[in-house]
Write a protein that holds these residues in place. Sequence first.
Motif, short mmCIF file in Angstrom:
data_model
loop_
_atom_site.label_atom_id
_atom_site.label_comp_id
_atom_site.label_asym_id
_atom_site.label_seq_id
_atom_site.Cartn_x
_atom_site.Cartn_y
_atom_site.Cartn_z
N ASN B 59 0.84 -1.19 0.00
CA ASN B 59 0.00 0.00 0.00
C ASN B 59 0.88 1.24 0.00
O ASN B 59 1.52 1.55 1.01
CB ASN B 59 -0.92 -0.02 1.22
N GLY B 88 2.13 -3.89 5.98
CA GLY B 88 1.68 -3.73 7.38
C GLY B 88 0.24 -4.15 7.55
O GLY B 88 -0.30 -4.12 8.64
N HIS B 89 -0.41 -4.53 6.45
CA HIS B 89 -1.83 -4.88 6.51
C HIS B 89 -2.05 -6.34 6.91
O HIS B 89 -1.14 -7.17 6.83
CB HIS B 89 -2.50 -4.64 5.15
N ALA B 90 -3.30 -6.60 7.28
CA ALA B 90 -3.70 -7.96 7.66
C ALA B 90 -3.68 -8.87 6.44
O ALA B 90 -3.82 -8.41 5.30
CB ALA B 90 -5.10 -7.92 8.26
N ALA B 91 -3.53 -10.16 6.69
CA ALA B 91 -3.48 -11.13 5.60
C ALA B 91 -4.78 -11.16 4.81
O ALA B 91 -4.81 -11.55 3.65
CB ALA B 91 -3.18 -12.51 6.17
N SER B 92 -5.88 -10.74 5.48
CA SER B 92 -7.19 -10.78 4.81
C SER B 92 -7.46 -9.52 3.98
O SER B 92 -8.48 -9.43 3.30
CB SER B 92 -8.30 -10.93 5.86
N HIS B 93 -6.57 -8.54 4.06
CA HIS B 93 -6.77 -7.29 3.31
C HIS B 93 -6.76 -7.60 1.80
O HIS B 93 -5.94 -8.39 1.33
CB HIS B 93 -5.64 -6.31 3.66
N PRO B 94 -7.69 -6.99 1.06
CA PRO B 94 -7.81 -7.31 -0.37
C PRO B 94 -6.50 -7.20 -1.16
O PRO B 94 -6.21 -8.05 -2.01
CB PRO B 94 -8.84 -6.30 -0.88
N LEU B 95 -5.71 -6.17 -0.88
CA LEU B 95 -4.44 -6.01 -1.62
C LEU B 95 -3.45 -7.11 -1.27
O LEU B 95 -2.70 -7.59 -2.12
CB LEU B 95 -3.82 -4.63 -1.31
N LYS B 110 5.04 -6.68 7.93
CA LYS B 110 5.84 -5.76 8.74
C LYS B 110 5.42 -5.96 10.20
O LYS B 110 4.23 -6.20 10.43
CB LYS B 110 5.53 -4.31 8.35
N PRO B 111 6.27 -5.76 11.13
CA PRO B 111 7.70 -5.50 10.98
C PRO B 111 8.47 -6.81 10.86
O PRO B 111 8.20 -7.77 11.58
CB PRO B 111 8.04 -4.77 12.28
N GLN B 136 0.37 -10.47 9.62
CA GLN B 136 -0.44 -10.79 10.79
C GLN B 136 -1.90 -10.87 10.42
O GLN B 136 -2.35 -10.15 9.57
CB GLN B 136 -0.26 -9.72 11.85
#
Lengths: 283, 136
Positions: B59, B88-95, B110-111, B136
């Motif tokens: 992102n 740094g986003h969650a594993a479920s985040h679309p990107l 991250k980190p 995460q």
Amino acid sequence: MIPAPPHEIQQSHYRWRGAMIACALNAVGMPLDLAMARGIPNMPAWPPLMSSAVGLVLVIVLFAGRRHPITRLATTAFVLNTAAILVSLWITSGAYAAAPGAWIPFQANKLGALAAGVLAPDLATGLIAIAGFAGMAMVRYETFSAAEQQRLPIGEPWVIVIYAIFAIAMLAYRLHSVALARRMLHIRTESIATQRMAKTFLAMRDFRNTPLQTIELAIGIARSRCPDLEPVLDRVDRALDRLYRLNHAFSVYESQIAWTEDDVSPDSTFLVGLDPSRPTPPP
Amino acid sequence: MAHQSDVLFLDDDEDLRATFTDLVRTVFERECHGCGSEHDLIALGDRALHCGVAILDINLGPQVPSGIDAYGWLRNHGFHGRIVFLTGHAASHPLVVEASRLGDAEVVGKPVSLDALTSLLDDQAPPGMPAEHAPQ
């Protein structure tokens, strides 16, 4: 001031709307009754006009409070409106009963009971109104002379009881449906609030990950350049480890999020209230 | 001219970019080319395309091309090195889900620790990341 939850606002509006319609029907309907009774001897004009005027005044009062509907005002207006109608019907039904020709008695009472089932703001008010329309008809029947009673169709005045039972059933069914819809709205509101909170917590976590990464790497540089700082950097490492565990605690919110198009690249700085254009407050 | 041992680092955070570049040069004694956006990446041109490993933040901010767009540019222009998404986003985040589906790129959360970074920068590292690297 914390605004009222949407389901409570919706309920207030719903009650206000029911009272408003009932009063408007009285204001419009009673003059029509007067017009239909033009040929009836000794039919006084003032009761329908009085009832209509009361309905009109209540419409104005309710309309004035439309932006912030108060349940008690809606209930009071509904009861006053019903009382004005009952007074008018009590007087006009005497003239109808005494008039020559066939009269189907208490039509307005039957209609009123059904309308109360549909429009009453709450259960108690609805029951009072239905009982008022039915009770008035039955008591009024007893005041008619024996000759007048004999001219009425078979089954009167007990037909009104059947109407009252139907009106109560309609009232109960409607209020149950309203309660169900209200509960659904309450659940939906809570779900949206939970989603929003979960997204904020995750945004806070995601936002922290980049500075944490910077610190992690900076420690590596410092350790490489200044071996003397090892004990200090170990303490920073342990502090970082605690922050990592805190970050991990936010993972429980991941399962509660339904990602949307708007969430793909949210501006985390604004999402968590950190406006980069504002100076950082001193420690 | 870039060398196969060079590292490409794409992240919109200036402090992280500077620190990462500094770390790679100081600790790993390798050249690191940092850029903050896909536009900067394109401006790097051949220097970016000849790096051995590219670490891309997924992102890069709202309303701008993402790290996945940068990945597309690199692959379309003949980048043959290893590509690692750092997020740094969650594993479920679309990107992140989209990046995970690419197949020839790894996704790391991250980190990332210094040890994990060492294995990331190791050209000989086998594909697939240890569990501790997962977002995460």
